[in-house]
Design a protein around this motif. Structure first.
Motif, PDB file in Angstrom:
ATOM      1  N   LEU A   1      69.512  58.458 -19.953  1.00 34.17           N
ATOM      2  CA  LEU A   1      70.199  57.437 -20.732  1.00 34.17           C
ATOM      3  C   LEU A   1      69.224  56.516 -21.460  1.00 34.17           C
ATOM      4  CD1 LEU A   1      73.175  56.493 -18.401  1.00 34.17           C
ATOM      5  CD2 LEU A   1      73.230  57.861 -20.492  1.00 34.17           C
ATOM      6  N   VAL A   2      68.135  56.172 -20.803  1.00 35.09           N
ATOM      7  CA  VAL A   2      67.127  55.343 -21.466  1.00 35.09           C
ATOM      8  C   VAL A   2      66.584  56.054 -22.703  1.00 35.09           C
ATOM      9  CG1 VAL A   2      64.812  54.370 -21.223  1.00 35.09           C
ATOM     10  CG2 VAL A   2      66.499  54.017 -19.421  1.00 35.09           C
ATOM     11  N   ASN A   3      66.471  57.382 -22.599  1.00 34.17           N
ATOM     12  CA  ASN A   3      65.911  58.187 -23.695  1.00 34.17           C
ATOM     13  C   ASN A   3      67.008  58.952 -24.446  1.00 34.17           C
ATOM     14  OD1 ASN A   3      62.968  57.726 -23.187  1.00 34.17           O
ATOM     15  ND2 ASN A   3      63.536  58.580 -21.208  1.00 34.17           N
ATOM     16  N   TRP A   4      68.174  58.368 -24.557  1.00 36.59           N
ATOM     17  CA  TRP A   4      69.323  59.072 -25.121  1.00 36.59           C
ATOM     18  C   TRP A   4      69.100  59.531 -26.563  1.00 36.59           C
ATOM     19  CZ3 TRP A   4      72.069  57.737 -29.452  1.00 36.59           C
ATOM     20  CH2 TRP A   4      71.767  56.487 -30.001  1.00 36.59           C
ATOM     21  N   GLU A   5      68.206  58.875 -27.278  1.00 36.24           N
ATOM     22  CA  GLU A   5      67.980  59.259 -28.670  1.00 36.24           C
ATOM     23  C   GLU A   5      67.383  60.657 -28.811  1.00 36.24           C
ATOM     24  OE1 GLU A   5      66.803  55.919 -31.568  1.00 36.24           O
ATOM     25  OE2 GLU A   5      66.087  55.210 -29.623  1.00 36.24           O
ATOM     26  N   SER A   6      66.849  61.206 -27.715  1.00 36.38           N
ATOM     27  CA  SER A   6      66.306  62.562 -27.762  1.00 36.38           C
ATOM     28  C   SER A   6      67.384  63.622 -27.533  1.00 36.38           C
ATOM     29  CB  SER A   6      65.198  62.729 -26.714  1.00 36.38           C
ATOM     30  OG  SER A   6      65.721  62.592 -25.395  1.00 36.38           O
TER      31      SER A   6
ATOM     32  N   ASP B   1      78.015  65.941 -26.366  1.00 37.54           N
ATOM     33  CA  ASP B   1      78.809  65.895 -25.142  1.00 37.54           C
ATOM     34  C   ASP B   1      78.271  66.866 -24.101  1.00 37.54           C
ATOM     35  OD1 ASP B   1      81.548  64.768 -24.062  1.00 37.54           O
ATOM     36  OD2 ASP B   1      81.498  66.888 -23.515  1.00 37.54           O
ATOM     37  N   VAL B   2      77.808  68.032 -24.503  1.00 41.30           N
ATOM     38  CA  VAL B   2      77.205  68.974 -23.544  1.00 41.30           C
ATOM     39  C   VAL B   2      76.013  68.310 -22.869  1.00 41.30           C
ATOM     40  CG1 VAL B   2      75.911  71.126 -23.336  1.00 41.30           C
ATOM     41  CG2 VAL B   2      78.026  71.070 -24.671  1.00 41.30           C
ATOM     42  N   TRP B   3      75.171  67.653 -23.666  1.00 44.74           N
ATOM     43  CA  TRP B   3      74.028  66.926 -23.086  1.00 44.74           C
ATOM     44  C   TRP B   3      74.505  65.816 -22.160  1.00 44.74           C
ATOM     45  CZ3 TRP B   3      73.034  61.712 -23.548  1.00 44.74           C
ATOM     46  CH2 TRP B   3      71.812  61.264 -23.030  1.00 44.74           C
ATOM     47  N   LEU B   4      75.526  65.088 -22.580  1.00 45.96           N
ATOM     48  CA  LEU B   4      76.013  63.958 -21.797  1.00 45.96           C
ATOM     49  C   LEU B   4      76.570  64.421 -20.459  1.00 45.96           C
ATOM     50  CD1 LEU B   4      76.465  60.879 -21.883  1.00 45.96           C
ATOM     51  CD2 LEU B   4      78.712  61.336 -22.899  1.00 45.96           C
TER      52      LEU B   4
ATOM     53  N   GLU C   1      76.058  50.842 -30.111  1.00 50.88           N
ATOM     54  CA  GLU C   1      76.830  49.856 -29.348  1.00 50.88           C
ATOM     55  C   GLU C   1      77.975  50.487 -28.556  1.00 50.88           C
ATOM     56  OE1 GLU C   1      79.372  50.522 -32.772  1.00 50.88           O
ATOM     57  OE2 GLU C   1      77.207  50.224 -32.603  1.00 50.88           O
ATOM     58  N   HIS C   2      78.522  51.614 -29.015  1.00 53.58           N
ATOM     59  CA  HIS C   2      79.619  52.230 -28.272  1.00 53.58           C
ATOM     60  C   HIS C   2      79.140  53.092 -27.107  1.00 53.58           C
ATOM     61  CE1 HIS C   2      82.427  50.664 -31.173  1.00 53.58           C
ATOM     62  NE2 HIS C   2      83.430  51.218 -30.519  1.00 53.58           N
ATOM     63  N   LEU C   3      77.851  53.331 -27.030  1.00 55.43           N
ATOM     64  CA  LEU C   3      77.282  54.071 -25.903  1.00 55.43           C
ATOM     65  C   LEU C   3      76.778  53.141 -24.802  1.00 55.43           C
ATOM     66  CD1 LEU C   3      76.680  57.032 -25.054  1.00 55.43           C
ATOM     67  CD2 LEU C   3      74.401  56.728 -26.048  1.00 55.43           C
ATOM     68  N   LEU C   4      76.391  51.924 -25.158  1.00 56.95           N
ATOM     69  CA  LEU C   4      75.785  51.001 -24.190  1.00 56.95           C
ATOM     70  C   LEU C   4      76.686  50.635 -23.018  1.00 56.95           C
ATOM     71  CD1 LEU C   4      72.880  49.728 -24.188  1.00 56.95           C
ATOM     72  CD2 LEU C   4      73.526  50.945 -26.253  1.00 56.95           C
ATOM     73  N   PRO C   5      78.008  50.534 -23.169  1.00 55.71           N
ATOM     74  CA  PRO C   5      78.825  50.266 -21.977  1.00 55.71           C
ATOM     75  C   PRO C   5      78.689  51.340 -20.899  1.00 55.71           C
ATOM     76  CG  PRO C   5      80.056  49.726 -23.954  1.00 55.71           C
ATOM     77  CD  PRO C   5      78.819  50.424 -24.415  1.00 55.71           C
TER      78      PRO C   5
ATOM     79  N   PRO D   1      68.758  50.130 -23.809  1.00 55.43           N
ATOM     80  CA  PRO D   1      69.440  50.872 -22.745  1.00 55.43           C
ATOM     81  C   PRO D   1      69.006  50.453 -21.342  1.00 55.43           C
ATOM     82  CG  PRO D   1      68.724  52.372 -24.471  1.00 55.43           C
ATOM     83  CD  PRO D   1      68.097  51.041 -24.763  1.00 55.43           C
ATOM     84  N   ALA D   2      67.700  50.308 -21.125  1.00 58.07           N
ATOM     85  CA  ALA D   2      67.206  49.955 -19.791  1.00 58.07           C
ATOM     86  C   ALA D   2      67.733  48.585 -19.366  1.00 58.07           C
ATOM     87  CB  ALA D   2      65.675  49.960 -19.779  1.00 58.07           C
ATOM     88  N   GLU D   3      67.819  47.652 -20.291  1.00 57.44           N
ATOM     89  CA  GLU D   3      68.311  46.321 -19.963  1.00 57.44           C
ATOM     90  C   GLU D   3      69.791  46.365 -19.581  1.00 57.44           C
ATOM     91  OE1 GLU D   3      67.479  41.939 -21.659  1.00 57.44           O
ATOM     92  OE2 GLU D   3      68.400  43.303 -23.107  1.00 57.44           O
ATOM     93  N   HIS D   4      70.543  47.250 -20.213  1.00 56.03           N
ATOM     94  CA  HIS D   4      71.963  47.352 -19.884  1.00 56.03           C
ATOM     95  C   HIS D   4      72.190  48.100 -18.568  1.00 56.03           C
ATOM     96  CE1 HIS D   4      72.336  45.828 -23.951  1.00 56.03           C
ATOM     97  NE2 HIS D   4      73.593  45.535 -23.666  1.00 56.03           N
ATOM     98  N   ILE D   5      71.301  49.008 -18.225  1.00 55.45           N
ATOM     99  CA  ILE D   5      71.349  49.602 -16.883  1.00 55.45           C
ATOM    100  C   ILE D   5      71.021  48.522 -15.851  1.00 55.45           C
ATOM    101  CG2 ILE D   5      70.247  51.243 -15.311  1.00 55.45           C
ATOM    102  CD1 ILE D   5      69.897  53.112 -17.726  1.00 55.45           C
ATOM    103  N   ALA D   6      70.022  47.676 -16.153  1.00 56.64           N
ATOM    104  CA  ALA D   6      69.681  46.574 -15.248  1.00 56.64           C
ATOM    105  C   ALA D   6      70.850  45.601 -15.106  1.00 56.64           C
ATOM    106  CB  ALA D   6      68.441  45.843 -15.772  1.00 56.64           C
ATOM    107  N   LEU D   7      71.573  45.373 -16.188  1.00 57.28           N
ATOM    108  CA  LEU D   7      72.770  44.538 -16.101  1.00 57.28           C
ATOM    109  C   LEU D   7      73.751  45.139 -15.103  1.00 57.28           C
ATOM    110  CD1 LEU D   7      74.855  42.410 -17.018  1.00 57.28           C
ATOM    111  CD2 LEU D   7      75.466  43.979 -18.881  1.00 57.28           C
TER     112      LEU D   7
END
Length: 265
Positions: free
Chosen positions: A210-215, A192-195, A227-231, A147-153
């Motif tokens: 987002l980096v810690n989305w698994e929590s 979705d409420v969390w998002l 993969e569908h969340l990374l965009p 996630p962090a790398e895709h934010i950096a992208l």
């Protein structure tokens, strides 16, 4: 001076739905939301940079073909959906510009002159820009799905917003193909409420979430593979300091699943 463009994360729906009347009716609110994006933007961009959930490579990879073909990366749909054509021109010069931005940021990048448009790209674009005249640059995720790398992208891509390039992350805010219907109702709603709360937070809190989305609640139920969340991470990174707005929200997708899309800036 050109006004800075927003960025988007779009939940792109399922398979080739725009070419299936029953499925298009089911996804009518998504259809409306995608079709409204050009009005929101206020002008036709020079190009669309589409980061698709359906392409992963060892390096962030850019489609550099000036006339990309089609990749029918779905199965079990009617025969006519395998002859759909979205003939938007490619954007090889933009691919070189993006390659330079990523090299400057120290991110791995490659060009692919062969790959065509997959359905993460051509499905939403067929609704957004049905005349297929806006050039398109398709971009992969990077294997590992950090996630962090895709934010950096996204942060590396941010200058493109001032160059009349529309950055769109194409995925789905809920993507568990084995848990659609009633089984997906509660977990997708909780996630979705969390998002929604995460997107409304301050930039640094949003990025950390987002980096810690698994929590997040039901995170791995909603995204067994992310993969569908990374965009979303890319769209957020490219508009790091900008506010988010939910531009699509439906709690009835695929028999009761909640899905959302967001605009940043």
């Amino acid at each position: 001076m050109t006004t800075r463009l927003p960025t988007y994360f779009v939940s792109h729906g399922g398979g080739p739905w725009p070419w299936m009347p029953d499925m298009r009716d089911m996804l009518a609110s998504l259809d409306t939301a995608l079709a409204d994006m050009p009005r929101q933007i206020g002008r036709t961009p020079k190009a669309v940079l589409m980061i698709t959930a359906h392409w992963e490579e060892r390096a962030f990879t850019l489609g550099s073909n000036p006339a990309p073909g089609m990749v029918y990366d779905y199965g079990g749909f009617p025969a006519h959906t395998y002859s759909v054509v979205y003939p938007a021109p490619g954007a090889p010069e933009l691919a070189l510009r993006v390659q330079g931005l990523l090299q400057e940021a120290g991110l791995p990048v490659a060009l692919d002159p062969q790959r065509g448009y997959d359905h993460g790209t051509f499905v939403p674009l067929a609704v957004m820009y049905p005349d297929a005249k806006v050039p398109v640059l398709q971009m992969s995720l990077r294997a590992g799905l950090d996630p962090a790398e895709h934010i950096a992208l996204g942060r590396a891509l941010a200058p493109l917003r001032d160059e009349d390039v529309l950055i769109v992350g194409s995925g789905l805010s809920y993507h568990n193909l084995r848990n659609f219907g009633s089984g997906g109702r509660a977990p997708s709603k909780a996630f979705d409420v969390w998002l929604q709360e995460a997107m409304a937070a301050s930039p640094s809190v949003r990025a950390e979430a987002l980096v810690n989305w698994e929590s997040a609640p039901a995170a791995r139920i909603c995204h067994p593979r992310e993969e569908h969340l990374l965009p979303l991470m890319v769209a957020v990174g490219a508009a790091y300091d900008d506010a988010a707005e939910c531009v699509y929200h439906d709690e009835t997708v695929f028999g009761g699943v909640t899905a959302s899309s967001f605009r940043f800036g």
